[in-house]
Design a protein around this motif. Structure first.
Motif, PDB file in Angstrom:
ATOM      1  N   GLY A   1      15.030 -14.003  -0.134  1.00  0.00           N
ATOM      2  CA  GLY A   1      15.155 -12.568  -0.282  1.00  0.00           C
ATOM      3  C   GLY A   1      14.181 -11.894   0.658  1.00  0.00           C
ATOM      4  O   GLY A   1      13.240 -12.514   1.149  1.00  0.00           O
ATOM      5  N   ILE A   2      14.401 -10.638   0.905  1.00  0.00           N
ATOM      6  CA  ILE A   2      13.553  -9.889   1.827  1.00  0.00           C
ATOM      7  C   ILE A   2      13.018  -8.658   1.117  1.00  0.00           C
ATOM      8  O   ILE A   2      13.765  -7.956   0.432  1.00  0.00           O
ATOM      9  N   ALA A   3      11.725  -8.407   1.304  1.00  0.00           N
ATOM     10  CA  ALA A   3      11.098  -7.195   0.783  1.00  0.00           C
ATOM     11  C   ALA A   3      10.580  -6.403   1.972  1.00  0.00           C
ATOM     12  O   ALA A   3       9.870  -6.945   2.818  1.00  0.00           O
ATOM     13  N   ILE A   4      10.965  -5.139   2.044  1.00  0.00           N
ATOM     14  CA  ILE A   4      10.522  -4.254   3.125  1.00  0.00           C
ATOM     15  C   ILE A   4       9.825  -3.060   2.498  1.00  0.00           C
ATOM     16  O   ILE A   4      10.356  -2.419   1.594  1.00  0.00           O
ATOM     17  N   SER A   5       8.618  -2.799   2.983  1.00  0.00           N
ATOM     18  CA  SER A   5       7.843  -1.659   2.496  1.00  0.00           C
ATOM     19  C   SER A   5       7.706  -0.640   3.611  1.00  0.00           C
ATOM     20  O   SER A   5       7.338  -0.989   4.729  1.00  0.00           O
ATOM     21  N   LEU A   6       8.022   0.598   3.311  1.00  0.00           N
ATOM     22  CA  LEU A   6       7.794   1.685   4.252  1.00  0.00           C
ATOM     23  C   LEU A   6       6.402   2.229   3.956  1.00  0.00           C
ATOM     24  O   LEU A   6       6.148   2.722   2.857  1.00  0.00           O
ATOM     25  N   VAL A   7       5.508   2.107   4.931  1.00  0.00           N
ATOM     26  CA  VAL A   7       4.101   2.406   4.715  1.00  0.00           C
ATOM     27  C   VAL A   7       3.702   3.596   5.573  1.00  0.00           C
ATOM     28  O   VAL A   7       3.755   3.529   6.793  1.00  0.00           O
ATOM     29  N   GLU A   8       3.285   4.675   4.915  1.00  0.00           N
ATOM     30  CA  GLU A   8       2.784   5.839   5.635  1.00  0.00           C
ATOM     31  C   GLU A   8       1.294   5.656   5.900  1.00  0.00           C
ATOM     32  O   GLU A   8       0.635   4.818   5.278  1.00  0.00           O
ATOM     33  N   ALA A   9       0.767   6.435   6.827  1.00  0.00           N
ATOM     34  CA  ALA A   9      -0.628   6.295   7.256  1.00  0.00           C
ATOM     35  C   ALA A   9      -1.595   6.313   6.071  1.00  0.00           C
ATOM     36  O   ALA A   9      -2.526   5.514   6.020  1.00  0.00           O
ATOM     37  N   HIS A  10      -1.371   7.172   5.094  1.00  0.00           N
ATOM     38  CA  HIS A  10      -2.298   7.275   3.958  1.00  0.00           C
ATOM     39  C   HIS A  10      -2.232   6.074   3.032  1.00  0.00           C
ATOM     40  O   HIS A  10      -3.085   5.916   2.153  1.00  0.00           O
ATOM     41  N   ASP A  11      -1.253   5.182   3.213  1.00  0.00           N
ATOM     42  CA  ASP A  11      -1.111   4.003   2.359  1.00  0.00           C
ATOM     43  C   ASP A  11      -1.621   2.713   2.995  1.00  0.00           C
ATOM     44  O   ASP A  11      -1.499   1.643   2.398  1.00  0.00           O
ATOM     45  N   PHE A  12      -2.201   2.783   4.191  1.00  0.00           N
ATOM     46  CA  PHE A  12      -2.658   1.559   4.854  1.00  0.00           C
ATOM     47  C   PHE A  12      -3.742   0.845   4.069  1.00  0.00           C
ATOM     48  O   PHE A  12      -3.819  -0.377   4.082  1.00  0.00           O
ATOM     49  N   VAL A  13      -4.573   1.580   3.360  1.00  0.00           N
ATOM     50  CA  VAL A  13      -5.605   0.954   2.532  1.00  0.00           C
ATOM     51  C   VAL A  13      -4.942   0.102   1.454  1.00  0.00           C
ATOM     52  O   VAL A  13      -5.354  -1.025   1.195  1.00  0.00           O
ATOM     53  N   LEU A  14      -3.888   0.641   0.824  1.00  0.00           N
ATOM     54  CA  LEU A  14      -3.153  -0.113  -0.195  1.00  0.00           C
ATOM     55  C   LEU A  14      -2.540  -1.377   0.392  1.00  0.00           C
ATOM     56  O   LEU A  14      -2.571  -2.433  -0.238  1.00  0.00           O
ATOM     57  N   LEU A  15      -1.979  -1.283   1.587  1.00  0.00           N
ATOM     58  CA  LEU A  15      -1.370  -2.445   2.224  1.00  0.00           C
ATOM     59  C   LEU A  15      -2.411  -3.537   2.452  1.00  0.00           C
ATOM     60  O   LEU A  15      -2.139  -4.718   2.226  1.00  0.00           O
ATOM     61  N   GLY A  16      -3.612  -3.160   2.863  1.00  0.00           N
ATOM     62  CA  GLY A  16      -4.688  -4.133   3.045  1.00  0.00           C
ATOM     63  C   GLY A  16      -5.049  -4.823   1.742  1.00  0.00           C
ATOM     64  O   GLY A  16      -5.237  -6.049   1.701  1.00  0.00           O
ATOM     65  N   LYS A  17      -5.127  -4.067   0.663  1.00  0.00           N
ATOM     66  CA  LYS A  17      -5.443  -4.639  -0.648  1.00  0.00           C
ATOM     67  C   LYS A  17      -4.346  -5.603  -1.099  1.00  0.00           C
ATOM     68  O   LYS A  17      -4.628  -6.666  -1.649  1.00  0.00           O
ATOM     69  N   ILE A  18      -3.108  -5.219  -0.880  1.00  0.00           N
ATOM     70  CA  ILE A  18      -1.981  -6.068  -1.274  1.00  0.00           C
ATOM     71  C   ILE A  18      -1.993  -7.365  -0.477  1.00  0.00           C
ATOM     72  O   ILE A  18      -1.784  -8.449  -1.028  1.00  0.00           O
TER      73      ILE A  18
ATOM     74  N   ARG B   1      -4.527  -8.929   0.812  1.00  0.00           N
ATOM     75  CA  ARG B   1      -5.584  -9.798   0.284  1.00  0.00           C
ATOM     76  C   ARG B   1      -5.179 -10.391  -1.063  1.00  0.00           C
ATOM     77  O   ARG B   1      -5.433 -11.557  -1.345  1.00  0.00           O
ATOM     78  N   TYR B   2      -4.537  -9.609  -1.907  1.00  0.00           N
ATOM     79  CA  TYR B   2      -4.145 -10.062  -3.239  1.00  0.00           C
ATOM     80  C   TYR B   2      -3.102 -11.174  -3.183  1.00  0.00           C
ATOM     81  O   TYR B   2      -3.212 -12.167  -3.891  1.00  0.00           O
ATOM     82  N   VAL B   3      -2.076 -11.014  -2.340  1.00  0.00           N
ATOM     83  CA  VAL B   3      -1.021 -12.023  -2.260  1.00  0.00           C
ATOM     84  C   VAL B   3      -1.445 -13.211  -1.402  1.00  0.00           C
ATOM     85  O   VAL B   3      -0.791 -14.242  -1.413  1.00  0.00           O
ATOM     86  N   ASN B   4      -2.536 -13.055  -0.657  1.00  0.00           N
ATOM     87  CA  ASN B   4      -3.101 -14.122   0.164  1.00  0.00           C
ATOM     88  C   ASN B   4      -2.075 -14.702   1.144  1.00  0.00           C
ATOM     89  O   ASN B   4      -2.015 -15.911   1.359  1.00  0.00           O
ATOM     90  N   GLU B   5      -1.237 -13.829   1.668  1.00  0.00           N
ATOM     91  CA  GLU B   5      -0.253 -14.200   2.688  1.00  0.00           C
ATOM     92  C   GLU B   5      -0.169 -13.063   3.685  1.00  0.00           C
ATOM     93  O   GLU B   5      -0.306 -11.899   3.315  1.00  0.00           O
ATOM     94  N   PRO B   6       0.085 -13.400   4.948  1.00  0.00           N
ATOM     95  CA  PRO B   6       0.231 -12.313   5.922  1.00  0.00           C
ATOM     96  C   PRO B   6       1.507 -11.520   5.660  1.00  0.00           C
ATOM     97  O   PRO B   6       2.522 -12.068   5.253  1.00  0.00           O
ATOM     98  N   ILE B   7       1.415 -10.237   5.867  1.00  0.00           N
ATOM     99  CA  ILE B   7       2.574  -9.359   5.774  1.00  0.00           C
ATOM    100  C   ILE B   7       2.817  -8.836   7.181  1.00  0.00           C
ATOM    101  O   ILE B   7       1.950  -8.226   7.790  1.00  0.00           O
ATOM    102  N   LYS B   8       3.994  -9.119   7.701  1.00  0.00           N
ATOM    103  CA  LYS B   8       4.337  -8.744   9.063  1.00  0.00           C
ATOM    104  C   LYS B   8       4.578  -7.242   9.145  1.00  0.00           C
ATOM    105  O   LYS B   8       5.404  -6.693   8.422  1.00  0.00           O
ATOM    106  N   ALA B   9       3.858  -6.570  10.035  1.00  0.00           N
ATOM    107  CA  ALA B   9       3.992  -5.121  10.183  1.00  0.00           C
ATOM    108  C   ALA B   9       4.748  -4.796  11.471  1.00  0.00           C
ATOM    109  O   ALA B   9       4.525  -5.418  12.503  1.00  0.00           O
ATOM    110  N   ARG B  10       5.633  -3.836  11.367  1.00  0.00           N
ATOM    111  CA  ARG B  10       6.395  -3.348  12.519  1.00  0.00           C
ATOM    112  C   ARG B  10       6.387  -1.830  12.493  1.00  0.00           C
ATOM    113  O   ARG B  10       6.575  -1.228  11.446  1.00  0.00           O
ATOM    114  N   VAL B  11       6.225  -1.232  13.672  1.00  0.00           N
ATOM    115  CA  VAL B  11       6.253   0.217  13.766  1.00  0.00           C
ATOM    116  C   VAL B  11       7.687   0.671  13.948  1.00  0.00           C
ATOM    117  O   VAL B  11       8.450   0.081  14.706  1.00  0.00           O
TER     118      VAL B  11
END
Length: 170
Positions: free
Chosen positions: A108-125, A127-137
């Motif tokens: 399955g695929i999970a895609i998150s749309l991340v706005e600038a103000h949510d980058f801190v949350l993405l960093g926390k996530i 670290r929590y999942v302990n896996e890299p999350i591929k980011a694309r602009v």
């Protein structure tokens, strides 16, 4: 979001939002775009919740839009994609959301749309999942100014306020 939902590999999907107002706004946009959807929100009676999930399970709709309150109780087979239209406030909620796809050994695929103000949350996530999350602009959402940054393993991309980054988990 509409562009992503119209991709041929998106067969059955769940889109998560933070608030009820965003849910109704998104459902309206999907309806206008001809995308069949149902929705779940926290204060729905159980019969309506069951019907919304049944409509997705039976293929009468291709998209289920849900608030965070509804994230934990959704059990639908063969969900091809989970979209985080709004980022979660906590990493454990993120895991519950993306866990709606790729069940029973399936991909399955999970895609998150991340706005600038949510980058801190993405960093926390991350670290929590302990896996890299591929980011694309998403180029279409790139404003002219440089502000926040969207980072991935290979590069850092300058980002401005209001720009979105697409983060994928598989």
């Amino acid at each position: 979001m509409i562009h992503l939902l119209k991709q041929p590999d998106v067969t059955r999907s769940i889109v998560f939002v933070r608030k009820r107002e965003r849910l109704h706004e998104l459902v309206s946009w999907l309806h206008e775009a001809g995308i069949r959807s149902s929705y779940l929100e926290g204060e729905m009676v159980q019969a309506k919740r069951n019907e919304a999930i049944k409509r997705l399970s039976e293929g009468r709709v291709n998209v289920l839009v849900a608030t965070d309150i509804a994230a934990r109780g959704i059990d639908v087979e063969d969900v091809s994609h989970v979209f985080n239209y709004d980022m979660t406030r906590t990493a454990d909620t993120y895991l519950h959301r993306i866990g709606r796809t790729g069940r029973a050994g399936r991909k399955g695929i999970a895609i998150s749309l991340v706005e600038a103000h949510d980058f801190v949350l993405l960093g926390k996530i991350t670290r929590y999942v302990n896996e890299p999350i591929k980011a694309r602009v998403i180029d279409e959402l790139r404003p002219g100014d440089a502000g926040a940054k969207c980072q991935n393993d290979r590069q850092t991309v300058e980002k401005g306020s209001g720009e979105a980054c697409r983060a994928e988990s598989q």
